[in-house]
Design an enzyme around this catalytic site. Structure first.
Site, PDB file in Angstrom:
ATOM      1  N   HIS A 133      45.185  14.975  48.030  1.00 40.54           N
ATOM      2  CA  HIS A 133      45.408  13.900  47.060  1.00 40.54           C
ATOM      3  C   HIS A 133      45.606  14.476  45.663  1.00 40.54           C
ATOM      4  O   HIS A 133      46.541  14.083  44.938  1.00 40.54           O
ATOM      5  CB  HIS A 133      44.197  12.958  47.081  1.00 40.54           C
ATOM      6  CG  HIS A 133      44.293  11.813  46.125  1.00 40.54           C
ATOM      7  ND1 HIS A 133      44.749  10.562  46.496  1.00 40.54           N
ATOM      8  CD2 HIS A 133      43.977  11.717  44.806  1.00 40.54           C
ATOM      9  CE1 HIS A 133      44.721   9.750  45.443  1.00 40.54           C
ATOM     10  NE2 HIS A 133      44.239  10.427  44.419  1.00 40.54           N
ATOM     11  N   GLU A 134      44.752  15.422  45.279  1.00 44.26           N
ATOM     12  CA  GLU A 134      44.851  15.994  43.942  1.00 44.26           C
ATOM     13  C   GLU A 134      46.089  16.868  43.780  1.00 44.26           C
ATOM     14  O   GLU A 134      46.749  16.843  42.736  1.00 44.26           O
ATOM     15  CB  GLU A 134      43.583  16.779  43.618  1.00 44.26           C
ATOM     16  CG  GLU A 134      42.329  15.918  43.543  1.00 44.26           C
ATOM     17  CD  GLU A 134      42.493  14.743  42.586  1.00 44.26           C
ATOM     18  OE1 GLU A 134      42.955  14.954  41.446  1.00 44.26           O
ATOM     19  OE2 GLU A 134      42.173  13.609  42.979  1.00 44.26           O
ATOM     20  N   HIS A 137      49.111  14.864  42.922  1.00 43.86           N
ATOM     21  CA  HIS A 137      49.301  14.494  41.522  1.00 43.86           C
ATOM     22  C   HIS A 137      50.154  15.539  40.804  1.00 43.86           C
ATOM     23  O   HIS A 137      51.013  15.199  39.977  1.00 43.86           O
ATOM     24  CB  HIS A 137      47.951  14.372  40.809  1.00 43.86           C
ATOM     25  CG  HIS A 137      47.217  13.104  41.109  1.00 43.86           C
ATOM     26  ND1 HIS A 137      47.782  11.858  40.954  1.00 43.86           N
ATOM     27  CD2 HIS A 137      45.939  12.881  41.538  1.00 43.86           C
ATOM     28  CE1 HIS A 137      46.912  10.921  41.271  1.00 43.86           C
ATOM     29  NE2 HIS A 137      45.785  11.519  41.638  1.00 43.86           N
ATOM     30  N   GLU A 191      48.243   6.733  41.613  1.00 41.55           N
ATOM     31  CA  GLU A 191      47.220   6.923  42.629  1.00 41.55           C
ATOM     32  C   GLU A 191      47.736   6.524  44.014  1.00 41.55           C
ATOM     33  O   GLU A 191      47.422   7.175  45.015  1.00 41.55           O
ATOM     34  CB  GLU A 191      45.968   6.120  42.276  1.00 41.55           C
ATOM     35  CG  GLU A 191      45.204   6.658  41.085  1.00 41.55           C
ATOM     36  CD  GLU A 191      44.640   8.053  41.332  1.00 41.55           C
ATOM     37  OE1 GLU A 191      44.617   8.510  42.489  1.00 41.55           O
ATOM     38  OE2 GLU A 191      44.225   8.687  40.355  1.00 41.55           O
TER      39      GLU A 191
END
Length: 274
Positions: A133-134, A137, A191
């Site tokens: 997930h990070e 980004h 997100e």
């Protein structure tokens, strides 16, 4: 100040047109390349402070576990975005049992806090969901978007040339933006993008996509109020359903969950590696 405003407008004209990996149009005041350059100074400042506080984990058990998981994710990230092969992929493991957090800056510089692993008793599959997930980004240039917001805030406060980092060095307007980008939340749209890209990265790397739903379930149930990591993430009522739907879709990309090769991510254990 006039020069700062002129710079912002110039960068805006040069880099306003961008597209995220999901096809979303992005309007940014800062190019991804500039975000990567300025993020390095913010990363060095943050990790230096952690080191001075003796919070940088060097235990081989921790290091090997995180490097293996993250290395597999980075292998797939580079396939998704070949230009990221030139990034300085690195991870600092921060010894902070009370903090449930992880992040990845522009250019692949990451951190994960011990608290999120120990308090939630995370499996490797769930850690892969967090780091995926990070990383997403960074792949989607969300840092550049946040830094653009920070530049506007910074310009409005007229402090572009007078802010110092924790080491006492004067930071430029863009370096200040990099520092603020660590604190500013991503947008709800960003997100949602990171959810989708992160589950895909994890599945392609060989980690069970079902872990996305179990991870966020654990986060939602974490005691002591809303966890820091969750506080900047949208939590609509249908999020678990959406993550499960993504899981079913992404599992088809790697039905046997065959593990990817491990990219040699730099595990930061001392300041000389920065």
């Amino acid at each position: 100040m006039n020069n700062m405003i002129l710079t912002v407008l110039t960068v805006f004209l040069l880099s306003a047109c961008a597209t995220s990996p999901t096809g979303r149009s992005q309007v940014m005041l800062m190019s991804p390349e500039q975000a990567i350059s300025e993020s390095r100074q913010a990363y060095v400042s943050t990790v230096s402070e952690v080191t001075r506080e003796h919070q940088l984990i060097t235990d081989p058990v921790w290091v090997n576990r995180i490097s293996t998981i993250t290395g597999r994710l980075v292998t797939e990230a580079i396939k998704m975005n070949p230009s990221s092969a030139d990034w300085q992929w690195s991870v600092a493991i921060i010894d902070d049992p009370e903090t449930l957090n992880a992040w990845c800056m522009a250019g692949g510089r990451m951190a994960i806090y011990s608290g999120i692993v120990t308090q939630l008793d995370l499996t490797d599959d769930e850690i892969a969901q967090i780091m995926g997930h990070e990383i997403s980004h960074a792949l989607a240039n969300h840092t550049a978007e946040k830094m653009s917001r920070a530049i506007l805030i910074n310009t409005g406060l007229s402090v572009a040339s007078s802010v110092t980092d924790r080491n006492g060095y004067v930071l430029s307007g863009t370096a200040v933006a990099a520092q603020l980008a660590l604190q500013l939340p991503n947008s709800r749209t960003a997100e949602t993008e990171a959810d989708r890209i992160g589950v895909e990265l994890a599945a392609r790397a060989g980690y069970n996509p079902d872990a996305a739903a179990t991870l966020w379930g654990k986060m939602a149930k974490a005691g002591g109020g809303q966890p820091e990591f969750l506080s900047t993430h949208p939590s609509p009522a249908n999020r678990m359903e959406r993550l499960q739907s993504l899981s079913n879709e992404m599992r088809a990309l790697n039905p046997s969950l065959q593990k990817s090769s491990v990219y040699p991510v730099t595990m930061v254990t001392n300041l000389n590696q920065l």
